[in-house]
Design a protein around this motif. Structure first.
Motif, PDB file in Angstrom:
ATOM      1  N   ALA A 154      19.465 -28.767  26.613  1.00  0.00           N
ATOM      2  CA  ALA A 154      18.020 -28.551  26.684  1.00  0.00           C
ATOM      3  C   ALA A 154      17.269 -29.525  25.790  1.00  0.00           C
ATOM      4  O   ALA A 154      16.217 -30.056  26.167  1.00  0.00           O
ATOM      5  N   LEU A 155      17.803 -29.795  24.590  1.00  0.00           N
ATOM      6  CA  LEU A 155      17.142 -30.705  23.664  1.00  0.00           C
ATOM      7  C   LEU A 155      17.121 -32.134  24.189  1.00  0.00           C
ATOM      8  O   LEU A 155      16.112 -32.839  24.063  1.00  0.00           O
ATOM      9  N   LEU A 156      18.243 -32.576  24.778  1.00  0.00           N
ATOM     10  CA  LEU A 156      18.289 -33.926  25.346  1.00  0.00           C
ATOM     11  C   LEU A 156      17.207 -34.115  26.400  1.00  0.00           C
ATOM     12  O   LEU A 156      16.509 -35.136  26.425  1.00  0.00           O
ATOM     13  N   HIS A 157      17.080 -33.118  27.273  1.00  0.00           N
ATOM     14  CA  HIS A 157      16.082 -33.236  28.332  1.00  0.00           C
ATOM     15  C   HIS A 157      14.661 -33.115  27.777  1.00  0.00           C
ATOM     16  O   HIS A 157      13.731 -33.786  28.256  1.00  0.00           O
ATOM     17  N   ARG A 158      14.485 -32.278  26.759  1.00  0.00           N
ATOM     18  CA  ARG A 158      13.150 -32.139  26.157  1.00  0.00           C
ATOM     19  C   ARG A 158      12.738 -33.426  25.451  1.00  0.00           C
ATOM     20  O   ARG A 158      11.602 -33.869  25.560  1.00  0.00           O
ATOM     21  N   TRP A 159      13.675 -34.043  24.713  1.00  0.00           N
ATOM     22  CA  TRP A 159      13.396 -35.327  24.087  1.00  0.00           C
ATOM     23  C   TRP A 159      13.036 -36.363  25.157  1.00  0.00           C
ATOM     24  O   TRP A 159      12.134 -37.183  24.951  1.00  0.00           O
ATOM     25  N   PHE A 160      13.762 -36.341  26.251  1.00  0.00           N
ATOM     26  CA  PHE A 160      13.491 -37.306  27.319  1.00  0.00           C
ATOM     27  C   PHE A 160      12.097 -37.111  27.896  1.00  0.00           C
ATOM     28  O   PHE A 160      11.311 -38.065  28.000  1.00  0.00           O
ATOM     29  N   GLU A 161      11.764 -35.880  28.280  1.00  0.00           N
ATOM     30  CA  GLU A 161      10.482 -35.636  28.948  1.00  0.00           C
ATOM     31  C   GLU A 161       9.281 -35.852  28.042  1.00  0.00           C
ATOM     32  O   GLU A 161       8.249 -36.344  28.497  1.00  0.00           O
ATOM     33  N   TYR A 162       9.404 -35.499  26.768  1.00  0.00           N
ATOM     34  CA  TYR A 162       8.245 -35.564  25.882  1.00  0.00           C
ATOM     35  C   TYR A 162       8.235 -36.795  24.988  1.00  0.00           C
ATOM     36  O   TYR A 162       7.329 -36.954  24.176  1.00  0.00           O
ATOM     37  N   PHE A 163       9.196 -37.673  25.148  1.00  0.00           N
ATOM     38  CA  PHE A 163       9.163 -38.943  24.422  1.00  0.00           C
ATOM     39  C   PHE A 163       9.425 -40.123  25.359  1.00  0.00           C
ATOM     40  O   PHE A 163       8.528 -40.893  25.669  1.00  0.00           O
ATOM     41  N   PHE A 164      10.657 -40.242  25.829  1.00  0.00           N
ATOM     42  CA  PHE A 164      11.021 -41.448  26.561  1.00  0.00           C
ATOM     43  C   PHE A 164      10.234 -41.592  27.859  1.00  0.00           C
ATOM     44  O   PHE A 164       9.775 -42.688  28.193  1.00  0.00           O
ATOM     45  N   LEU A 165      10.096 -40.510  28.612  1.00  0.00           N
ATOM     46  CA  LEU A 165       9.362 -40.578  29.873  1.00  0.00           C
ATOM     47  C   LEU A 165       7.932 -41.047  29.643  1.00  0.00           C
ATOM     48  O   LEU A 165       7.400 -41.867  30.403  1.00  0.00           O
ATOM     49  N   MET A 166       7.296 -40.515  28.589  1.00  0.00           N
ATOM     50  CA  MET A 166       5.911 -40.879  28.290  1.00  0.00           C
ATOM     51  C   MET A 166       5.790 -42.344  27.870  1.00  0.00           C
ATOM     52  O   MET A 166       4.916 -43.078  28.348  1.00  0.00           O
ATOM     53  N   VAL A 167       6.687 -42.778  26.996  1.00  0.00           N
ATOM     54  CA  VAL A 167       6.642 -44.159  26.517  1.00  0.00           C
ATOM     55  C   VAL A 167       6.975 -45.130  27.645  1.00  0.00           C
ATOM     56  O   VAL A 167       6.348 -46.191  27.778  1.00  0.00           O
ATOM     57  N   PHE A 168       7.936 -44.771  28.488  1.00  0.00           N
ATOM     58  CA  PHE A 168       8.312 -45.637  29.611  1.00  0.00           C
ATOM     59  C   PHE A 168       7.113 -45.894  30.521  1.00  0.00           C
ATOM     60  O   PHE A 168       6.792 -47.045  30.835  1.00  0.00           O
ATOM     61  N   TRP A 169       6.437 -44.823  30.943  1.00  0.00           N
ATOM     62  CA  TRP A 169       5.318 -45.011  31.858  1.00  0.00           C
ATOM     63  C   TRP A 169       4.095 -45.604  31.163  1.00  0.00           C
ATOM     64  O   TRP A 169       3.257 -46.229  31.802  1.00  0.00           O
ATOM     65  N   TYR A 170       4.012 -45.442  29.851  1.00  0.00           N
ATOM     66  CA  TYR A 170       2.951 -46.115  29.096  1.00  0.00           C
ATOM     67  C   TYR A 170       3.175 -47.625  29.133  1.00  0.00           C
ATOM     68  O   TYR A 170       2.221 -48.393  29.288  1.00  0.00           O
ATOM     69  N   MET A 171       4.430 -48.050  29.004  1.00  0.00           N
ATOM     70  CA  MET A 171       4.734 -49.478  29.060  1.00  0.00           C
ATOM     71  C   MET A 171       4.518 -50.049  30.465  1.00  0.00           C
ATOM     72  O   MET A 171       4.106 -51.184  30.632  1.00  0.00           O
ATOM     73  N   ILE A 172       4.808 -49.241  31.477  1.00  0.00           N
ATOM     74  CA  ILE A 172       4.698 -49.715  32.862  1.00  0.00           C
ATOM     75  C   ILE A 172       3.247 -49.726  33.345  1.00  0.00           C
ATOM     76  O   ILE A 172       2.786 -50.693  33.963  1.00  0.00           O
ATOM     77  N   ALA A 173       2.511 -48.643  33.094  1.00  0.00           N
ATOM     78  CA  ALA A 173       1.179 -48.489  33.691  1.00  0.00           C
ATOM     79  C   ALA A 173       0.099 -48.130  32.679  1.00  0.00           C
ATOM     80  O   ALA A 173      -0.926 -47.573  33.058  1.00  0.00           O
ATOM     81  N   ASP A 174       0.330 -48.432  31.416  1.00  0.00           N
ATOM     82  CA  ASP A 174      -0.676 -48.229  30.370  1.00  0.00           C
ATOM     83  C   ASP A 174      -1.085 -46.750  30.271  1.00  0.00           C
ATOM     84  O   ASP A 174      -0.261 -45.867  30.496  1.00  0.00           O
ATOM     85  N   VAL A 175      -2.339 -46.487  29.981  1.00  0.00           N
ATOM     86  CA  VAL A 175      -2.804 -45.107  29.794  1.00  0.00           C
ATOM     87  C   VAL A 175      -2.644 -44.293  31.075  1.00  0.00           C
ATOM     88  O   VAL A 175      -2.291 -43.103  31.022  1.00  0.00           O
ATOM     89  N   ALA A 176      -2.884 -44.912  32.228  1.00  0.00           N
ATOM     90  CA  ALA A 176      -2.734 -44.194  33.493  1.00  0.00           C
ATOM     91  C   ALA A 176      -1.303 -43.697  33.664  1.00  0.00           C
ATOM     92  O   ALA A 176      -1.081 -42.592  34.184  1.00  0.00           O
ATOM     93  N   GLY A 177      -0.321 -44.456  33.204  1.00  0.00           N
ATOM     94  CA  GLY A 177       1.069 -44.054  33.327  1.00  0.00           C
ATOM     95  C   GLY A 177       1.413 -42.851  32.476  1.00  0.00           C
ATOM     96  O   GLY A 177       2.053 -41.909  32.958  1.00  0.00           O
ATOM     97  N   VAL A 178       0.980 -42.869  31.204  1.00  0.00           N
ATOM     98  CA  VAL A 178       1.310 -41.741  30.335  1.00  0.00           C
ATOM     99  C   VAL A 178       0.559 -40.477  30.766  1.00  0.00           C
ATOM    100  O   VAL A 178       1.092 -39.367  30.705  1.00  0.00           O
ATOM    101  N   LEU A 179      -0.663 -40.623  31.264  1.00  0.00           N
ATOM    102  CA  LEU A 179      -1.415 -39.460  31.748  1.00  0.00           C
ATOM    103  C   LEU A 179      -0.771 -38.886  33.010  1.00  0.00           C
ATOM    104  O   LEU A 179      -0.661 -37.658  33.157  1.00  0.00           O
ATOM    105  N   LEU A 180      -0.348 -39.755  33.914  1.00  0.00           N
ATOM    106  CA  LEU A 180       0.308 -39.287  35.135  1.00  0.00           C
ATOM    107  C   LEU A 180       1.602 -38.554  34.792  1.00  0.00           C
ATOM    108  O   LEU A 180       1.894 -37.489  35.355  1.00  0.00           O
ATOM    109  N   ALA A 181       2.392 -39.117  33.870  1.00  0.00           N
ATOM    110  CA  ALA A 181       3.644 -38.474  33.474  1.00  0.00           C
ATOM    111  C   ALA A 181       3.383 -37.146  32.774  1.00  0.00           C
ATOM    112  O   ALA A 181       4.048 -36.152  33.050  1.00  0.00           O
TER     113      ALA A 181
END
Length: 291
Positions: free
Chosen positions: A142-169
């Motif tokens: 559960a922790l691995l997936h929580r770290w992924f969803e609330y950190f890596f997923l957000m940062v990844f889409w921020y790098m790809i699509a800027d603010v729109a990416g992190v908001l969409l994620a």
């Protein structure tokens, strides 16, 4: 610039006494509550619901951020992006509870560890098992997936699509958690996670036993319906294996010290993976690939 924003947000998150937030956003819940009572809302097609609740608000807010870049040499937009990432990352908020859980493990306090895991560490959709031999495994997954969803997923889409990416994620994660709006809401999040979950899995291999983790990662690479939590757990488990031996889970009741060390190993793997990606983002920024 993006590296600097992410770096400042991470430093502030670790240094400021931020409140412990749950995985669900009250702001998003209030936004959703404006739509759910409408009599026409249940009859709207599923994709239209997602567009109304997630896509359109994300684009409008992103437009506001881009508009603010015109003022004060972009400093206002710079500060707002830091605050946005800080708000999103604050929902990880598990360090204190993770430490309490670890202390309970060390002391062999099975009941204390169970209640801490059930209330603070497990994902809302899954109940923690009372089998002490499996509880630590379930919490780590559960922790691995929580770290992924609330950190890596957000940062990844921020790098790809800027603010729109992190908001969409961010909105997609919250939309998937709100089962009242759509029983199949998780599918949108699944496809947003498809690439980043496999990238993070590969990073776990680089941060651990790559030769053991690579075959497991390759096995999941084209499994379109594989759960992100299962992928991360399987690859990370292989990355932490030694000399080809199968990983054995220690019972909290039988050996609390060993269970606590187990938790520390997973936490260190996560931290090494974060460091790898911060170095990659910094290199991309210096190289001019990220602005």
């Amino acid at each position: 610039m993006k590296f600097l924003i992410v770096f400042i947000a991470l430093v502030l998150q670790s240094q400021l006494p931020l409140p412990q937030r749950s995985t669900r956003s009250r702001t998003f819940a209030r936004w959703l509550s404006l739509w759910l009572p409408r009599s026409f809302f249940p009859r709207i097609p599923r994709h239209v619901k997602y567009a109304l609740i997630v896509v359109i608000p994300a684009l409008l807010l992103a437009g506001g951020f881009w508009y603010m870049e015109q003022f004060a040499w972009g400093l206002i937009s710079f500060v707002l992006e830091i605050l946005l990432l800080l708000y999103v990352l604050s929902h990880i908020g598990i360090e204190r509870h993770l430490q309490e859980y670890r202390e309970d493990l060390q002391q062999g306090d099975t009941q204390g560890a169970y209640h801490c895991a059930e209330k603070f560490l497990a994902v809302p959709e899954v109940s923690v098992t009372e089998d002490t031999g499996q509880m630590n495994e379930q919490v780590i997954k559960a922790l691995l997936h929580r770290w992924f969803e609330y950190f890596f997923l957000m940062v990844f889409w921020y790098m790809i699509a800027d603010v729109a990416g992190v908001l969409l994620a961010w909105f997609s994660v919250q939309y998937a958690r709100a089962s009242d709006c759509d029983q199949k809401a998780w599918r949108y999040l699944h496809w947003l996670e498809w690439i980043p979950v496999r990238l993070l899995g590969l990073t776990y291999g680089l941060a651990g036993n790559f030769m053991r983790a690579l075959p497991v990662w390759q096995g999941y690479l084209w499994q379109l319906k594989a759960s992100g939590a299962d992928i991360l757990f399987s690859v990370a488990s292989s990355a932490l294996s030694h000399n080809g031996e199968q990983r054995k889970w220690h019972s909290v009741a039988d050996d609390g010290e060993a269970a606590a060390r187990e938790l520390d190993e997973w936490h260190q793997l996560h931290l090494r993976s974060v460091s790898i990606w911060m170095v990659m983002i910094a290199a991309a920024t210096v190289g001019g690939w990220l602005l």
